[in-house]
Scaffold this active site. Structure first.
Site, short mmCIF file in Angstrom:
data_model
loop_
_atom_site.label_atom_id
_atom_site.label_comp_id
_atom_site.label_asym_id
_atom_site.label_seq_id
_atom_site.Cartn_x
_atom_site.Cartn_y
_atom_site.Cartn_z
N GLU A 416 0.79 -1.23 0.00
CA GLU A 416 0.00 0.00 0.00
C GLU A 416 0.82 1.28 0.00
O GLU A 416 0.57 2.18 0.82
CB GLU A 416 -0.95 0.01 1.20
CG GLU A 416 -1.95 -1.12 1.19
CD GLU A 416 -3.10 -0.90 2.17
OE1 GLU A 416 -2.95 -0.09 3.09
OE2 GLU A 416 -4.15 -1.55 1.98
N GLU A 510 -6.01 -8.42 0.96
CA GLU A 510 -6.64 -7.95 2.19
C GLU A 510 -8.09 -7.63 1.89
O GLU A 510 -8.39 -6.95 0.92
CB GLU A 510 -5.98 -6.67 2.74
CG GLU A 510 -4.62 -6.87 3.35
CD GLU A 510 -4.07 -5.59 4.00
OE1 GLU A 510 -4.86 -4.69 4.35
OE2 GLU A 510 -2.85 -5.50 4.14
O1 LIG Z 1 -6.86 -1.21 8.09
C1 LIG Z 1 -6.58 -2.40 8.11
O2 LIG Z 1 -7.16 -3.23 8.81
C2 LIG Z 1 -5.45 -2.87 7.23
O3 LIG Z 1 -5.52 -2.25 5.98
C3 LIG Z 1 -4.43 -1.71 5.34
O4 LIG Z 1 -4.45 -0.33 5.53
C4 LIG Z 1 -5.59 0.39 5.15
C5 LIG Z 1 -6.11 1.31 6.00
C6 LIG Z 1 -7.20 2.07 5.62
C7 LIG Z 1 -7.76 1.92 4.38
N1 LIG Z 1 -8.85 2.72 4.00
O5 LIG Z 1 -9.24 3.64 4.75
O6 LIG Z 1 -9.41 2.50 2.93
C8 LIG Z 1 -7.23 1.00 3.51
C9 LIG Z 1 -6.14 0.25 3.90
C10 LIG Z 1 -3.05 -2.18 5.74
O7 LIG Z 1 -2.35 -2.83 4.69
C11 LIG Z 1 -3.05 -3.08 6.93
O8 LIG Z 1 -1.77 -3.07 7.53
C12 LIG Z 1 -4.12 -2.67 7.91
O9 LIG Z 1 -4.06 -3.39 9.11
#
Ligand SMILES: O=C(O)[C@H]1O[C@@H](Oc2ccc([N+](=O)[O-])cc2)[C@H](O)[C@@H](O)[C@@H]1O
Length: 598
Positions: A416, A510
């Site tokens: 990411e 994910e």
């Molecule tokens: O948030 C999560 O659970 C996981 O998602 C990923 O990070 C994001 C956080 C926010 C958004 N969003 O707001 O779209 C998208 C992705 C990461 O790879 C991971 O390390 C994390 O634990």
């Protein structure tokens, strides 16, 4: 010449673990070097190795301690070890270390998730006590991976602010060994396999610290099946090879002997699995058969241990993954302890091996920013050339370490990052070109794309051999009653990718929803176990329509610790299992699905 070989014992090589009680002292003002702490810590406490202070303390300032800290231990070296070269090998020190023997600096290492060893023979006093001291630093910046920044609190304390979503555990969290090796020694060796006409050709490339000859022998159940003597490259051929596969993870033994005047001076043995992995059109082929990946993004994370290696956790996690019918996981977001890969080889699991390149995106610090694909121009920053060097070095160390594992099927070079700018493409073009020279098996290279980096704006997917999507429609956007919209958003995005006709496999690396193991709701609501079920059902409905999807790695195997904030209740709760490895309701849905998908 850094050796990436895992420690083994034989007639030529000996090792012993240095785990146990070490001395420990925090050095918030970085006075230790001038103050002689490399010789003697002034006011130490006990600290277990492997372990991390953050999970052991009852004090908040210690839990979040950021800066320099020291470890120290005394050990004895008998003079019968004089004819050997002695090293200390760390499974990892997070995030960077300087090592001293009897007060003298003997080496340093950057990067918190890969092994390194330092030669200590020239600094040792034989038949006497010796002292090892390690100066560790756990600060985060944009010049090293994983990325982050630092805040100074009003009381003067430093506080690491990760640009990533896991707790910044640090210290000596993996095994430490004392190694006694022959002076002329095998440094590493790489293997490649070609399968044709019921034969397997195994080509090898041995790195050693002198230009010797090598005898290479392959054993099948103790029985010799092939042998060659050559300079450092050569090949072996066997008929009717017993291939390594998911249902039958068969391992041969390979023995490398280093010869000087026809006499063996060093020997290294390993278990290897003969298999091929490649991508043809939109399929991932293991031994020329298409595979569908089922499993998890994981973390090294556990109560009290933090990220410290513990073989009982490793075993429990594999038992849970077998029970549920998984066949794959990604080492999100850093290379794991080596023991993880050894189990995967034996148990028949596939690993996507990820370098710690996480947080290359300032907007991740504010989760709500991510979804509108805001551009922080991370890769336009002045520190990027420095970052790139560290990133490349860690890719090299990861591939050198893990390239012989049959379980490793792909290299993930990023998680990411900012991915919609030209600067980002330029950065990763170099990263991929660098990495593509390192693996003789030429496994696929990839990285995971953040939500918002869709088919219209993403600049990194052309670099990837297969495409990995991290998607949270139904959680970070369009959650709860809006999940019907989330489904439409997911389909629209997948239609967009389909229209690009990339002819490459896609996998979901994910997707998930935070779920409290204590919460049940009817009708379901976000955070309840029922919602986690509904969320995953929605994705599985959508996947049916897109035949180019070749894998589903759910986020996350288990609940895990993160920094504190309004988005996190005691950590990230997207686990299929709780942090203590008990199943949430969704685990039974996945078990049913994954057993049928077989
Ligand atoms: O948030 C999560 O659970 C996981 O998602 C990923 O990070 C994001 C956080 C926010 C958004 N969003 O707001 O779209 C998208 C992705 C990461 O790879 C991971 O390390 C994390 O634990």
């Amino acid at each position: 010449m850094e050796s990436a070989l895992y420690p083994i014992q034989n007639k030529y090589r000996f090792n012993t673990l240095m785990n146990g009680t070490w001395k420990f002292e925090a050095d918030p003002n970085s006075v230790g070097l001038d103050g002689g702490w490399n010789k003697e810590l002034p006011d130490p406490e006990e600290m277990p190795v492997p372990g991390t202070f953050a999970e052991l303390t009852t004090k908040r300032d210690r839990k979040y301690y950021t800066g320099d800290f020291w470890y120290q231990k005394d050990f004895f070296i008998p003079s019968f070890l004089k004819e050997k070269d002695l090293y200390i090998r760390f499974g990892s020190v997070t995030h960077r270390a300087k090592v001293f023997i009897n007060g003298q600096e003997v080496g340093q290492h950057e990067g918190g998730f890969l092994p390194f060893q330092v030669k200590i023979s020239d600094y040792i006093q034989y038949d006497q006590a010796n002292r090892i001291t390690v100066l560790v630093n756990n600060e985060l910046s944009e010049k090293a991976i994983p990325c982050g920044t630092e805040e100074i609190l009003d009381n003067g304390q430093k506080l690491a602010q990760p640009y990533f979503d896991f707790f910044n555990y640090s210290g000596i969290m993996r095994n430490v060994w004392l190694l006694a090796l022959p002076q002329n020694q095998i440094i590493n060796f790489k293997l490649n396999y070609q399968l044709a006409n019921n034969k397997a050709a195994i080509t090898y490339n041995i790195e050693a610290n002198n230009n010797a000859e090598f005898k290479v022998t392959l054993f099948d159940n103790q029985k010799e099946v092939a042998r060659a003597i050559s300079k450092n490259t050569g090949s072996l051929t066997i008929k009717n090879p017993h291939l390594w596969s998911l249902n039958d993870p068969y391992l041969y033994k390979i023995k490398i002997e280093m010869l000087e005047d026809e006499k063996t001076v060093d020997e290294y043995s390993d278990q290897i699995g003969i298999r091929t992995i490649k991508i043809v059109n939109d399929k991932i082929l293991l031994n020329n058969h298409p595979i569908y990946l089922k499993g998890f993004g994981k973390h090294e994370d556990f109560n009290v241990l933090g990220k410290a290696v513990n073989e009982s956790i490793i075993k429990r996690d594999y038992e849970c993954m077998k029970w549920i019918g998984a066949n794959c996981f990604r080492t999100s977001h850093y290379p794991y302890a080596e023991e993880w890969y050894q189990y995967a080889d034996k148990y028949g699991f596939l690993i996507i091996d990820e370098v710690p390149a996480v947080g290359l995106n300032r907007s991740i610090t504010n989760f709500l920013n991510v979804t509108n694909s805001n551009q922080s121009h991370f890769f336009a920053s002045k520190t990027v050339p420095e970052l790139k060097k560290v990133h490349e070095q860690e890719i090299k160390e990861m591939i050198d370490r893990d390239q012989r594992h049959p379980s490793v099927i792909a290299w993930s070079l990023f998680n990411e990052p900012e991915s919609t700018t030209q600067e980002s493409y330029d950065y990763f073009k170099d990263i991929f070109a660098f990495a593509r020279k390192l693996d003789p098996q030429n496994r696929p290279y990839t990285g995971t794309l953040v939500m918002g980096s869709g088919p219209k704006v993403d600049k990194l997917h052309p670099l990837c051999d297969f495409i990995c999507l991290n998607r949270y429609y139904g959680w970070y956007v369009a959650g709860g009653p809006e999940i019907v919209n989330a489904k439409k958003m997911l389909e629209d995005e997948l239609d967009g990718w389909q229209n690009l006709k990339l002819n490459k496999p896609f996998i979901f690396t994910e997707f998930g929803a935070d779920t409290l193991s204590s919460s049940h709701r009817l009708p379901d609501e976000m955070w309840s176990q029922e919602y986690q079920n509904e969320y995953y059902q929605m994705y599985f409905d959508v996947f049916k329509k897109y035949p180019f999807i070749y894998g589903e790695l759910v986020w996350n195997f288990a609940d895990f610790k993160t920094s504190e904030g309004i988005m996190r209740v005691g950590g990230n709760d997207k686990g299929i299992f709780t942090r203590d490895r008990e199943p949430k309701d969704i685990a039974f849905t996945l078990k049913k699905r994954w057993q049928q998908l077989n």
